[in-house]
Design a protein around this motif. Structure first.
Motif, short mmCIF file in Angstrom:
data_model
loop_
_atom_site.label_atom_id
_atom_site.label_comp_id
_atom_site.label_asym_id
_atom_site.label_seq_id
_atom_site.Cartn_x
_atom_site.Cartn_y
_atom_site.Cartn_z
N SER A 202 79.48 111.31 113.11
CA SER A 202 79.51 112.70 113.56
C SER A 202 78.70 112.89 114.84
O SER A 202 79.14 113.54 115.80
CB SER A 202 78.96 113.61 112.45
OG SER A 202 78.90 114.95 112.88
N GLY A 231 82.61 117.61 113.28
CA GLY A 231 82.23 118.52 112.20
C GLY A 231 82.73 118.07 110.85
O GLY A 231 82.02 118.21 109.83
N GLY A 235 80.24 117.35 107.92
CA GLY A 235 80.28 118.29 106.80
C GLY A 235 80.82 117.74 105.51
O GLY A 235 80.84 118.46 104.50
N THR A 238 78.13 117.71 102.89
CA THR A 238 77.61 119.06 102.78
C THR A 238 78.55 119.94 101.97
O THR A 238 78.11 120.75 101.15
CB THR A 238 77.40 119.67 104.19
OG1 THR A 238 76.57 118.81 104.95
CG2 THR A 238 76.76 121.04 104.10
N ASP A 254 72.87 123.93 101.67
CA ASP A 254 74.13 123.37 102.18
C ASP A 254 75.17 124.48 102.37
O ASP A 254 75.95 124.44 103.33
CB ASP A 254 74.66 122.34 101.19
CG ASP A 254 73.63 121.29 100.85
OD1 ASP A 254 73.64 120.22 101.47
OD2 ASP A 254 72.80 121.55 99.96
N LEU A 258 77.19 125.51 105.88
CA LEU A 258 78.65 125.56 105.99
C LEU A 258 79.13 126.91 106.50
O LEU A 258 80.04 126.99 107.33
CB LEU A 258 79.28 125.26 104.64
CG LEU A 258 79.38 123.79 104.23
CD1 LEU A 258 80.01 123.67 102.85
CD2 LEU A 258 80.21 123.01 105.24
N ALA A 261 78.39 127.09 110.18
CA ALA A 261 79.33 126.25 110.94
C ALA A 261 80.71 126.88 110.97
O ALA A 261 81.40 126.87 112.01
CB ALA A 261 79.39 124.85 110.34
N LEU A 277 76.51 120.70 112.05
CA LEU A 277 76.82 119.79 110.95
C LEU A 277 76.39 118.36 111.24
O LEU A 277 75.96 117.64 110.34
CB LEU A 277 78.33 119.84 110.66
CG LEU A 277 78.84 121.17 110.10
CD1 LEU A 277 80.35 121.15 109.96
CD2 LEU A 277 78.19 121.47 108.75
N SER A 281 73.67 116.64 108.88
CA SER A 281 74.01 115.43 108.13
C SER A 281 73.08 114.28 108.49
O SER A 281 72.67 113.50 107.61
CB SER A 281 75.47 115.04 108.40
OG SER A 281 75.66 114.72 109.77
#
Length: 830
Positions: A202, A231, A235, A238, A254, A258, A261, A277, A281
């Motif tokens: 990522s 992303g 994610g 997550t 988390d 989200l 994002a 994200l 992460s």
């Protein structure tokens, strides 16, 4: 008339691991209403034998046999109904994930309690509602794999058994576990490294997209695709945690990430959403790596013992796995090799480095036992110079070791398991932050909605209000707060284990870090526990020879440390072993001992014993008081109607006692109190020599409990230091119970909150210093994490900080908190 029945708890409740288990209370409650049973309570024996259930039976109403059968029946019913498991697991990479798994387990029907850490799962469950296989299935569905059973249904410390989680739909009992899909077990296609691989991917994608954007190398559509891919990788885990949290009825951090994002994506701010994200992460992954360092420090304890041992059976020597060793085996330990099992030296001499277990850096000289048969029968009575422990390092001499414990029962194995299990015991601060998060996270969502709805009313556009609302979600997410305490506790417990100290969780650790008063037992803790016979004062119508012969005859039948001193030094004074035999020897609690010698009744004890009998001769009293004034422990001896005289004994302070007290005072411990059953003058003499602030003498065992309660009323937080066996009631009453010299003592390991595996007093300031450092780091972490949130919330509300900078500060503070906690792994006492 009442009869007292004592039953060993392991026979009644074989699955129970320690005194805190709820099944003990269940057993007591089930028996308390029984007709003819006046009292039910637990007692801790004065040796390493198991904890017992004590039953006071009115035999006019019921029989002892009926009560025994009722207790066994109740124990069998409880054992049949309630199960206990402690599993070594993988697939949990951070504390929020652990909390999510624990919440999911607690929601399972029949689960009484569940505690989860990064590597352990401990569950107590009702077999009428759920089976062990269903618990494994629930963990498997969460992506958690059971690697080993550290505590099975057969006992508290069975050997680890490698297992695999059962597949969904498999019958819980009677079937073997089937192999489970690796992606499910580990939580990703790359096994345990999946999260870090996804996080790095990522970040790389985001960095590539950002660089391409700056250089104008890609069209807008291609850049959007790159950021979306970034992303998705960032994610992936997550999303899984957020879904699990919502299923458990909780909005976790988390979930906030989200939403933020997703909000950025709705505004077509793909770059910022992907950055959020990606950094979130990578923060998770690095947090898991850092916490793994602390876990590996703990796991290293169990790896100290060698995997194999050279066993001599008959004239043959063969190498076998340590798990196959049995009690009585003779093991050959070559120079510079680690000792494979607990036992005693049968032949050979060497020096052994026991630092891995006790934390004491100076090697201990070892020599063979005098009587191998007696040592095998009573292994816990073997002197230190002949005892060997698994995981310690042999020196330059070859020695033969006779095994006294199975591999799963060694002091090292028990300590390693208990240190890891201590991770599941949350500290007061950790419980507070968990409660705080449950309120704070929903409050953040409410605040974000308020910003979203209130922005247009204050003149901002809808898109500006929405973006600011998403920024608030990021800024207010308490990631650093969630990890602040558990990271410090885990690192401190790991470091304590390497120093030869077992700390059973965050509660004792935090309490040690703030206490201002420490109470000590005298004999065997502050003093050597090996008193010497220093004075023999015969009465007017007696002689030194008669006094000693009579005292030795009775004290030979006693196992009290004073009795051993009288026998050892008395025989040396007499120069002969020609001493009559004593019969009908009985202990008089808190007073002395009685018996019969050559047909005459003999009493040996303190002044109170003879005052109660009305036989205290004035001259003998005067001699006793004179000895007491000099700090001696006195024993008055009477035979028939005649006083024979007084014996004076003196115990010497342990090496390092005075320096230990001085260090504690320098660290902020304002009161150091000795509690003793000896005469007050004896206690005062020892206290003055060592430098204690208080000395409380003339205390019966029950009085020691009252003394600790009184001290707690005055000081609030009090530690009690003893041997973990006969001091167990007082230790249980104290805020923190500390056992000295716990290596090889099952009772000490089970009853104490903190166990010093060695008997070196200077280890105590080390662990208290570590606890104080841990408390400071926990506070630093809390201040930092809350401070960042307090700064970022107004900054995002006012529009000074957007999603990108907010997530940088957010994840940066999390990593700083973890790094700060890991400093405890390098703690050195100065």
């Amino acid at each position: 008339m009442n009869d007292i029945v004592e039953l060993d708890l392991p026979l009644l409740l074989p699955d129970v691991g320690d005194q805190s288990d709820r099944c003990l209370r269940r057993l007591e409650r089930s028996l308390q209403g029984m007709e003819g049973l006046d009292e039910v309570h637990l007692i801790t024996p004065d040796d390493d034998s198991p904890i017992r259930l004590c039953l006071h039976v009115d035999r006019a109403v019921t029989s002892v046999g009926d009560v025994r059968r009722a207790a066994r029946s109740a124990g069998a019913e409880i054992t049949k109904r309630f199960g206990h498991v402690l599993w070594d697991v993988s697939g949990i990479t951070h504390s929020r994930r652990a909390r999510s798994v624990a919440e999911a387990l607690r929601r399972q029907p029949g689960v009484v309690e569940a505690e989860v850490t990064l590597s352990l799962v401990r569950v107590e469950y009702d077999r009428m509602d759920i089976a062990e296989g269903a618990l494994r299935n629930a963990l498997a569905d969460l992506g958690v794999r059971v690697d080993a059973a550290l505590r099975s249904e057969k006992g508290p410390l069975d050997a680890p058994v490698v297992t695999q989680p059962s597949t969904a739909g498999q019958v819980a009992s009677g079937e073997k576990d089937a192999p489970h899909d690796d992606e499910h077990a580990h939580g990703g296609p790359f096994g345990e490294r999946s999260e870090i691989i996804f996080a790095v991917t990522s970040c790389v994608l985001w960095a590539a997209g950002f660089a391409a954007e700056l250089g104008g190398l890609l069209p807008e559509s291609a850049l959007t695709t790159v950021f979306i891919a970034s992303g998705l990788f960032g994610g992936f885990f997550t999303v899984r945690e957020a879904i699990q949290g919502v299923r458990n009825g909780r909005f976790e951090i988390d979930f906030l990430m989200l939403v933020a994002a997703g909000g950025a994506a709705l505004l077509a701010r793909w770059e910022e959403g992907a950055l959020l994200l990606a950094l979130f992460s990578i923060g998770h992954a690095l947090e898991g790596y850092a916490m793994g360092r602390a876990r590996r420090a703990i796991e290293a304890l169990s790896e100290l013992a060698p995997p194999t041992a050279i066993v001599r059976r008959g004239n043959q020597e063969s190498e076998v796995p340590v798990e196959e060793l049995v009690v009585g085996d003779v093991v050959v330990v070559k120079p510079n090799e680690r000792i494979p099992s607990d036992g005693f030296v049968l032949a050979g001499t060497s020096s052994v480095d026991e630092a891995s277990l006790t934390g004491e850096s100076i090697p201990v000289d070892k020599q063979p036992v005098d009587d191998p048969a007696d040592a095998a029968e009573r292994p816990r009575d073997v002197r230190k110079e002949s005892r060997l422990f698994a995981g310690t390092l042999n020196g330059s001499g070859q020695i033969d070791l006779q095994v006294t414990r199975l591999a799963a029962d060694t002091a090292l194995s028990q300590m390693a398991t208990m240190v890891r299990e201590a991770e599941t015991n949350a500290s007061p601060t950790q419980r507070f932050t968990n409660r705080f998060e449950r309120v704070f996270v929903p409050s953040v969502i409410v605040l974000a909605v308020a910003v979203l709805l209130g922005g247009p009313l204050l003149g901002a556009s809808w898109s500006e209000a929405f973006y600011r609302s998403m920024s608030v979600l990021v800024a207010a997410s308490p990631c650093a707060l969630a990890i602040a305490t558990p990271s410090a506790v885990l690192a401190a417990v790991a470091r304590a284990g390497r120093l030869g100290v077992l700390v059973k969780g965050g509660g004792p650790l935090e309490n040690l870090g703030t206490l201002r008063a420490v109470a000590f037992d005298k004999t065997g803790t502050l003093t050597e526990g090996r008193p010497r016979l220093t004075d023999v004062v015969p009465a007017e119508r007696s002689s030194e020879d008669e006094l000693l012969r009579t005292a030795i005859a009775v004290e030979r039948r006693s196992d009290h440390p004073l009795a051993a001193a009288v026998v050892r030094d008395g025989l040396e004074r007499l120069g002969t072993d020609d001493v009559p035999a004593a019969t009908d020897v009985r202990s008089i609690t808190g007073r002395g001992v009685s018996g019969a010698v050559e047909g005459e009744e003999v009493y040996i004890g303190n002044v109170a014993l003879f005052e109660e009998r009305g036989r205290l001769d004035p001259a003998v009293r005067a001699a006793a008081e004179e000895l007491l004034q000099t700090g001696r422990t006195i024993m008055i001896v009477g035979r028939g109607s005649r006083p024979l005289g007084v014996l004076g004994l003196m115990d010497t302070a342990r090496e390092g006692a005075e320096e230990m007290i001085l260090q504690l005072r320098e660290m902020g411990v304002e009161r150091a109190i000795m509690i003793s059953g000896d005469h007050q003058l004896v206690a005062d003499a020892i206290a003055e020599e060592i430098g204690l602030t208080d000395a409380w003498g003339n205390l019966m065992p029950d009085d020691k409990v009252d003394a600790i309660e009184k001290l707690r009323e005055a000081e609030t937080l009090v530690a009690m230091v003893g041997d973990g066996v006969n001091d167990a009631p007082a230790m249980a009453t104290a805020t923190v119970g500390i056992a000295m010299g716990a290596a090889g003592s099952d009772v000490a390991l089970e009853t104490a909150d903190v166990a010093l595996m060695g008997d070196k007093l200077l280890t105590l300031p080390v662990v208290i210093g570590l606890s104080r450092r841990a408390s400071r780091i926990i506070k630093q972490n809390l201040y930092l994490s809350l401070g960042i949130v307090a700064l970022l919330i107004p900054a995002t509300l006012l529009g000074f900080v957007g999603i990108g900078p907010a997530v940088v500060f957010h994840e940066g503070s999390t990593l700083v908190v973890v790094a700060n906690a890991l400093r405890l792994l390098r703690y050195e006492h100065r």
